[in-house]
Design an enzyme around this catalytic site. Sequence first.
Site, PDB file in Angstrom:
ATOM      1  N   SER A   1      32.162  42.464  34.325  1.00  0.00           N
ATOM      2  CA  SER A   1      33.489  42.793  33.812  1.00  0.00           C
ATOM      3  C   SER A   1      33.988  41.822  32.750  1.00  0.00           C
ATOM      4  O   SER A   1      34.797  42.191  31.892  1.00  0.00           O
ATOM      5  CB  SER A   1      34.492  42.849  34.970  1.00  0.00           C
ATOM      6  OG  SER A   1      34.442  41.654  35.738  1.00  0.00           O
TER       7      SER A   1
ATOM      8  N   HIS B   1      40.922  38.235  34.770  1.00  0.00           N
ATOM      9  CA  HIS B   1      39.905  38.633  33.802  1.00  0.00           C
ATOM     10  C   HIS B   1      40.392  38.325  32.385  1.00  0.00           C
ATOM     11  O   HIS B   1      41.602  38.218  32.147  1.00  0.00           O
ATOM     12  CB  HIS B   1      39.586  40.125  33.926  1.00  0.00           C
ATOM     13  CG  HIS B   1      38.661  40.450  35.042  1.00  0.00           C
ATOM     14  ND1 HIS B   1      39.074  40.428  36.353  1.00  0.00           N
ATOM     15  CD2 HIS B   1      37.344  40.784  35.057  1.00  0.00           C
ATOM     16  CE1 HIS B   1      38.038  40.750  37.136  1.00  0.00           C
ATOM     17  NE2 HIS B   1      36.982  40.963  36.363  1.00  0.00           N
TER      18      HIS B   1
END
Length: 296
Positions: A48, A277
């Site tokens: 990711s 993230h």
Amino acid sequence: MTRPRLPFLPAAARLAALAVATVGVLLAVATPASAAVPAGRYVALGDSYTAGPLIPTQVDLNCLRSNRNYPSLVAASGSSSLADVSCSGATTDDILYGGSGQLGIAVPPQLSAVTSNTALVTVQIGGNDIGFSGIISACAEASLSSPLGSPCKNRYTAGGTDQLQARIAAATPKVTAVLQAVRRAAPGARVVVLGYPAILPDTGYGCWPVVPIAYQDVPYLRGIEKSLNAMLASTATANGATYADVYAPSIGRDACKGSGTRWVEGLMPQNSAAPFHPNARGEQGMATALLAKLNS
């Protein structure tokens, strides 16, 4: 195998990704200056942190992949033909053998995109092999009510063995297997392994409750991330690949910094990105670091 789901990505966030893709909102991100990107086929492998979940525009909802992630930015800076097969939740097994994406749809082995005429391969993997999702969840949950103590460190070092350092050691042969498989598939390609950017501040004790990690756990988890990056660097060198450090340029741009500075979002993102993230700025920063390495 079943691909692990992103940490802190509930159904509402997944619906948000669908909405973003449907509306097609474009985020203005500067493209890095032209650099020595090998001309020809460029294959991006990774999880990711490569894919860029929830960064507009999402072009693959099963893998939550953005067209503004660092592979896209790097490819746009030269004459490369990009095959970005990165997928949120991916492990080394997913690169080698395939699995399923965030929507449960089968995903072929990322390695299958690497062909004999490939000129450049980037690899960013290992976080999910050591259980990134579970670590973040467990450490945040353990400190939600108080920032005092080191409940996360206590959990993972109980019995005198550091379980997370052991996971990093166990992931080393898996990363090795990926790099060796890439080299067999594309003997003439330049292979670059990227580490992970700073999630927590490089010094100090964090910013609870913005990032709900107990004060004494922050140095411990920072050390774990640095150990993971060190393993990736040494494994890259041992297997004839180049290592691109994205941690050093991200210092001072961690999840505790302001929304206009940070590269990585916290528990409650203020920029379009998944929790914990990289946001678009982080993907830009990693692209710049990768281009600098390709130019070196």
